[in-house]
Design a protein around this motif. Structure first.
Motif, PDB file in Angstrom:
ATOM      1  N   SER A  50       0.999  -1.493   0.289  1.00 50.68           N
ATOM      2  CA  SER A  50       0.536  -0.310   0.084  1.00 50.68           C
ATOM      3  C   SER A  50       0.902   1.378  -0.264  1.00 50.68           C
ATOM      4  CB  SER A  50      -0.829   0.349   1.475  1.00 50.68           C
ATOM      5  OG  SER A  50      -1.694  -0.881   0.835  1.00 50.68           O
ATOM      6  N   PHE A  51       1.972   1.313  -0.913  1.00 50.81           N
ATOM      7  CA  PHE A  51       2.508   2.328  -1.143  1.00 50.81           C
ATOM      8  C   PHE A  51       2.096   3.329  -1.381  1.00 50.81           C
ATOM      9  CE2 PHE A  51       6.412   4.912  -2.565  1.00 50.81           C
ATOM     10  CZ  PHE A  51       7.314   4.911  -1.435  1.00 50.81           C
ATOM     11  N   LYS A  52       2.576   5.096  -0.840  1.00 47.02           N
ATOM     12  CA  LYS A  52       1.756   5.532  -0.597  1.00 47.02           C
ATOM     13  C   LYS A  52       2.429   6.668  -1.944  1.00 47.02           C
ATOM     14  CE  LYS A  52       2.511   9.517   1.321  1.00 47.02           C
ATOM     15  NZ  LYS A  52       2.643  11.428   1.155  1.00 47.02           N
ATOM     16  N   ALA A  53       1.209   6.841  -2.627  1.00 49.96           N
ATOM     17  CA  ALA A  53       1.734   7.200  -4.300  1.00 49.96           C
ATOM     18  C   ALA A  53       1.934   8.796  -4.270  1.00 49.96           C
ATOM     19  CB  ALA A  53       1.380   6.856  -5.893  1.00 49.96           C
ATOM     20  N   GLU A  58       3.406  14.985   4.622  1.00 54.56           N
ATOM     21  CA  GLU A  58       3.899  14.245   5.852  1.00 54.56           C
ATOM     22  C   GLU A  58       5.116  13.314   5.360  1.00 54.56           C
ATOM     23  OE1 GLU A  58      -0.443  12.169   4.070  1.00 54.56           O
ATOM     24  OE2 GLU A  58      -1.099  13.432   5.157  1.00 54.56           O
ATOM     25  N   ASP A  59       5.620  13.662   3.999  1.00 56.80           N
ATOM     26  CA  ASP A  59       7.102  12.999   3.844  1.00 56.80           C
ATOM     27  C   ASP A  59       8.042  12.945   4.676  1.00 56.80           C
ATOM     28  OD1 ASP A  59       5.582  11.089   2.377  1.00 56.80           O
ATOM     29  OD2 ASP A  59       6.313  11.634   0.153  1.00 56.80           O
ATOM     30  N   ILE A  60       7.917  14.452   5.261  1.00 56.91           N
ATOM     31  CA  ILE A  60       8.671  14.763   5.690  1.00 56.91           C
ATOM     32  C   ILE A  60       8.650  15.011   7.925  1.00 56.91           C
ATOM     33  CG2 ILE A  60       9.958  17.539   6.279  1.00 56.91           C
ATOM     34  CD1 ILE A  60       9.059  16.354   3.013  1.00 56.91           C
ATOM     35  N   LYS A  61       9.485  14.466   9.025  1.00 61.94           N
ATOM     36  CA  LYS A  61       9.199  14.457   9.828  1.00 61.94           C
ATOM     37  C   LYS A  61      10.013  16.025  11.161  1.00 61.94           C
ATOM     38  CE  LYS A  61      10.111   9.371  10.289  1.00 61.94           C
ATOM     39  NZ  LYS A  61      10.893   8.389  11.028  1.00 61.94           N
ATOM     40  N   GLY A  62       9.042  16.025  11.502  1.00 60.99           N
ATOM     41  CA  GLY A  62       9.331  17.319  12.174  1.00 60.99           C
ATOM     42  C   GLY A  62       8.782  19.049  10.966  1.00 60.99           C
ATOM     43  N   ASP A  63       9.403  20.249  11.594  1.00 63.63           N
ATOM     44  CA  ASP A  63       9.443  21.451  10.888  1.00 63.63           C
ATOM     45  C   ASP A  63       9.876  21.218   9.878  1.00 63.63           C
ATOM     46  OD1 ASP A  63       7.557  22.021  13.124  1.00 63.63           O
ATOM     47  OD2 ASP A  63       9.942  23.079  14.093  1.00 63.63           O
ATOM     48  N   LEU A  64       8.342  22.089   8.628  1.00 66.57           N
ATOM     49  CA  LEU A  64       8.958  22.158   7.517  1.00 66.57           C
ATOM     50  C   LEU A  64       9.551  23.453   7.197  1.00 66.57           C
ATOM     51  CD1 LEU A  64       5.850  21.796   5.403  1.00 66.57           C
ATOM     52  CD2 LEU A  64       7.477  19.599   5.856  1.00 66.57           C
TER      53      LEU A  64
END
Length: 147
Positions: A50-53, A58-64
């Protein structure tokens, strides 16, 4: 088959929904042949995972870097450098970095890859990990760098 003498770790990135398809048979044949020749074979079955396409924040943990003007290219590079990419991406990058051989097995959809595989390419082959913008027109820019 001389090439297979030097291949130890293989990764098959498989993108098809049906275990009864030609693509599944081709993937299974590759696993069988490579394994018989002493290779370690790992399969990333994108549908089964169920790989997210979609490449999103959301692919980054923490602050942008800049939440008001999110730029996936910049933020994913920074997250890769800081070890803050999502776990599904880092797992795939680790598999890719270890692989001596990578096989992409997929059906053609409208002259392109299935969306789930396009998402894998977009999310896993991040700036910094798989390419550099320092030499954008050089053939040397697309190199996987294992860390």
């Amino acid at each position: 088959m001389a090439l297979l003498k030097f291949i130890f770790e293989s990764l098959i990135v498989y993108a098809h929904q049906s275990s009864g398809s030609f693509n599944a048979a081709a993937k299974n044949a590759a696993v069988e042949v490579l394994t018989a020749r002493g290779c370690t074979v790992e399969v990333s079955d994108l549908y089964a995972m169920s790989f997210k396409a979609t490449a999103t924040a959301e692919d980054i943990k923490g602050d942008l870097k800049n939440a008001d003007n999110f730029c996936y290219l910049d933020d994913s590079k920074l997250a890769w450098e800081q070890g803050k990419l999502s776990d599904d991406i880092t797992k795939e990058q680790a598999k890719l970095a270890e692989a001596d051989l990578v096989i992409f097995q997929f059906p053609m959809y409208w002259f392109s890859v299935p969306g789930i595989l396009k998402g894998w390419l977009d999310r896993v082959l991040t700036n910094g990990f798989a390419f550099s913008q320092e030499k954008p027109y050089s053939l040397e820019t697309f190199k996987v760098r294992g860390q």
